[in-house]
Design a protein around this motif. Structure first.
Motif, PDB file in Angstrom:
ATOM      1  N   ALA A  81       0.802  -1.095  -0.081  1.00  0.00           N
ATOM      2  CA  ALA A  81       0.078  -0.220  -0.205  1.00  0.00           C
ATOM      3  C   ALA A  81       0.873   1.063   0.040  1.00  0.00           C
ATOM      4  O   ALA A  81       0.655   2.316  -0.948  1.00  0.00           O
ATOM      5  N   PRO A  82       2.034   1.255   0.752  1.00  0.00           N
ATOM      6  CA  PRO A  82       2.900   2.760   0.779  1.00  0.00           C
ATOM      7  C   PRO A  82       3.370   2.765  -0.636  1.00  0.00           C
ATOM      8  O   PRO A  82       3.776   3.843  -1.039  1.00  0.00           O
ATOM      9  N   TRP A  83       3.732   1.518  -1.020  1.00  0.00           N
ATOM     10  CA  TRP A  83       4.434   1.709  -2.538  1.00  0.00           C
ATOM     11  C   TRP A  83       3.565   2.118  -3.497  1.00  0.00           C
ATOM     12  O   TRP A  83       3.932   2.974  -4.085  1.00  0.00           O
ATOM     13  N   LEU A  84       2.254   1.907  -3.579  1.00  0.00           N
ATOM     14  CA  LEU A  84       1.378   2.215  -4.685  1.00  0.00           C
ATOM     15  C   LEU A  84       1.026   3.624  -4.223  1.00  0.00           C
ATOM     16  O   LEU A  84       1.080   4.479  -5.276  1.00  0.00           O
ATOM     17  N   HIS A  85       0.724   4.035  -3.084  1.00  0.00           N
ATOM     18  CA  HIS A  85       0.687   5.577  -2.662  1.00  0.00           C
ATOM     19  C   HIS A  85       1.636   6.294  -3.281  1.00  0.00           C
ATOM     20  O   HIS A  85       1.624   7.396  -3.853  1.00  0.00           O
ATOM     21  N   LEU A  86       2.927   5.995  -2.962  1.00  0.00           N
ATOM     22  CA  LEU A  86       4.142   6.817  -3.486  1.00  0.00           C
ATOM     23  C   LEU A  86       4.399   6.672  -4.825  1.00  0.00           C
ATOM     24  O   LEU A  86       4.560   7.877  -5.183  1.00  0.00           O
ATOM     25  N   MET A  87       4.020   5.784  -5.418  1.00  0.00           N
ATOM     26  CA  MET A  87       4.193   5.638  -7.075  1.00  0.00           C
ATOM     27  C   MET A  87       3.233   6.633  -7.694  1.00  0.00           C
ATOM     28  O   MET A  87       3.752   7.375  -8.474  1.00  0.00           O
ATOM     29  N   ILE A 128       5.522  14.139 -11.782  1.00  0.00           N
ATOM     30  CA  ILE A 128       6.296  13.956 -12.765  1.00  0.00           C
ATOM     31  C   ILE A 128       5.229  15.133 -13.727  1.00  0.00           C
ATOM     32  O   ILE A 128       5.616  15.795 -14.618  1.00  0.00           O
ATOM     33  N   GLU A 129       3.922  14.427 -13.797  1.00  0.00           N
ATOM     34  CA  GLU A 129       2.948  15.197 -14.663  1.00  0.00           C
ATOM     35  C   GLU A 129       2.923  16.703 -14.748  1.00  0.00           C
ATOM     36  O   GLU A 129       2.613  17.297 -15.401  1.00  0.00           O
ATOM     37  N   ALA A 130       2.961  17.156 -13.519  1.00  0.00           N
ATOM     38  CA  ALA A 130       3.184  18.589 -12.801  1.00  0.00           C
ATOM     39  C   ALA A 130       4.559  19.391 -13.229  1.00  0.00           C
ATOM     40  O   ALA A 130       4.631  20.207 -12.898  1.00  0.00           O
ATOM     41  N   ASP A 131       5.254  18.561 -13.656  1.00  0.00           N
ATOM     42  CA  ASP A 131       6.574  18.921 -13.927  1.00  0.00           C
ATOM     43  C   ASP A 131       7.445  19.241 -12.694  1.00  0.00           C
ATOM     44  O   ASP A 131       8.111  20.335 -12.585  1.00  0.00           O
ATOM     45  N   TYR A 163       9.073   9.189 -19.008  1.00  0.00           N
ATOM     46  CA  TYR A 163       8.609   7.953 -19.703  1.00  0.00           C
ATOM     47  C   TYR A 163       8.119   7.084 -18.437  1.00  0.00           C
ATOM     48  O   TYR A 163       7.351   6.150 -18.562  1.00  0.00           O
ATOM     49  N   ALA A 164       8.345   7.337 -17.315  1.00  0.00           N
ATOM     50  CA  ALA A 164       7.756   6.698 -15.896  1.00  0.00           C
ATOM     51  C   ALA A 164       6.215   6.865 -15.841  1.00  0.00           C
ATOM     52  O   ALA A 164       5.524   5.989 -15.211  1.00  0.00           O
ATOM     53  N   LEU A 165       5.753   7.691 -16.537  1.00  0.00           N
ATOM     54  CA  LEU A 165       4.189   8.128 -16.618  1.00  0.00           C
ATOM     55  C   LEU A 165       3.489   7.143 -17.348  1.00  0.00           C
ATOM     56  O   LEU A 165       2.236   6.952 -17.335  1.00  0.00           O
ATOM     57  N   GLU A 186       6.343   0.913 -15.891  1.00  0.00           N
ATOM     58  CA  GLU A 186       7.391   1.666 -16.359  1.00  0.00           C
ATOM     59  C   GLU A 186       7.843   2.552 -15.237  1.00  0.00           C
ATOM     60  O   GLU A 186       9.120   2.780 -15.128  1.00  0.00           O
ATOM     61  N   PHE A 187       7.230   2.988 -14.314  1.00  0.00           N
ATOM     62  CA  PHE A 187       7.465   3.965 -13.144  1.00  0.00           C
ATOM     63  C   PHE A 187       8.334   3.044 -12.329  1.00  0.00           C
ATOM     64  O   PHE A 187       9.458   3.592 -12.298  1.00  0.00           O
ATOM     65  N   PHE A 188       8.178   1.814 -12.060  1.00  0.00           N
ATOM     66  CA  PHE A 188       9.016   1.101 -11.249  1.00  0.00           C
ATOM     67  C   PHE A 188      10.358   0.752 -11.894  1.00  0.00           C
ATOM     68  O   PHE A 188      11.104   1.162 -11.256  1.00  0.00           O
ATOM     69  N   ALA A 189      10.390   0.539 -13.173  1.00  0.00           N
ATOM     70  CA  ALA A 189      11.505   0.271 -13.896  1.00  0.00           C
ATOM     71  C   ALA A 189      12.391   1.506 -14.185  1.00  0.00           C
ATOM     72  O   ALA A 189      13.558   1.437 -13.794  1.00  0.00           O
TER      73      ALA A 189
END
Length: 252
Positions: free
Chosen positions: A187-193, A200-203, A210-212, A217-220
């Protein structure tokens, strides 16, 4: 035209199935320790015990996995770079073996979605196969070499692809490596991700956009950052650094 396409796809499938059925033949080159010392920063940072552990894991990977070239001959350095890319993400798990990988296929440069590396629009640096290509990884030598050069920044294509394999090992490539991540951290990982993806989306983040693409892809991409620029990640993204340390069982 349709018949030609079908025959071509069947031929490609048969070729990769044949490759998949062959036994590996990648013994470490006699000077592989010199190559590790001169090209792999992760290895250079280890003490004597850590280097011995790395060498053993590298040898095991090469015994398990066939490495072949398409349009290029495989060199000792190619083997060391590919095997090191495999070892680095699992260094915290010495008994780990990539059961979902049999072959790594190296192209001289970028390739397209039809696996062509000449002409046309070629923008693929690496990929993990699925379907009839299950068990295969395709890499660009140019990207592989760049990932271990001084100009690599926070990117390493080969490590990125091996992290996808770790993610995929639980049956789903979804950015949640359940084989590595204990239940309490999911759950903490999903929330942080998702929090970081919004940044990233908000610059408002230095993480590669590319993580978006999706959670996998975010994890990698985050893993590349973790292994390539750990000190920078720890300063700029301390929570992300902490959770990735838990996932990979490593303090960088």
């Amino acid at each position: 035209m349709l018949i030609i396409t079908v025959v071509l796809l069947i031929g490609i499938g048969a070729y990769f199935f044949w490759k998949n059925s062959r036994k590996p033949d990648n013994p470490p080159d006699e000077n592989y320790k010199d190559l590790l010392q001169s090209h792999i920063a992760f290895y250079q940072k280890q003490d004597a015990a850590g280097k011995a552990k790395f060498e053993e894991m590298l040898s095991t990977f090469l015994q398990d996995t066939r490495i072949e070239g398409v349009g290029t001959a495989i060199t000792a350095l190619d083997r060391v770079l590919i095997a090191s890319s495999a070892v680095i993400p699992i260094f915290g798990f010495p008994g780990w073996r990539y059961k979902n990988l049999t072959n790594v296929i190296l192209y001289p440069d970028t390739f397209d979605d039809e696996f062509q590396f000449e002409g046309g629009s070629r923008n693929i640096l690496g990929m993990v196969g699925s379907g009839y290509m299950n068990g295969q990884m395709l890499l660009s030598r140019a990207a592989l070499t760049k990932g271990f050069s001084k100009e690599h920044g926070m990117e390493n294509t080969a490590i990125h692809e091996f992290v996808h394999l770790l993610d995929k090992s639980d049956g789903a490539t979804d950015g949640i490596p359940e084989n590595l991540l204990t239940h309490e951290y999911v759950a903490p990982w999903l929330h942080l991700m998702h929090q970081e993806m919004h940044r990233i989306e908000a610059d408002r983040s230095d993480i590669n956009p590319y993580a978006l693409t999706n959670e996998a892809e975010f994890f990698a991409v985050a893993a590349e950052y973790f292994f390539e620029k750990p000190e920078q990640l720890q300063v700029k993204h301390p929570e992300l650094y902490h959770l990735l340390s838990q996932i990979f069982g490593q303090e960088m």
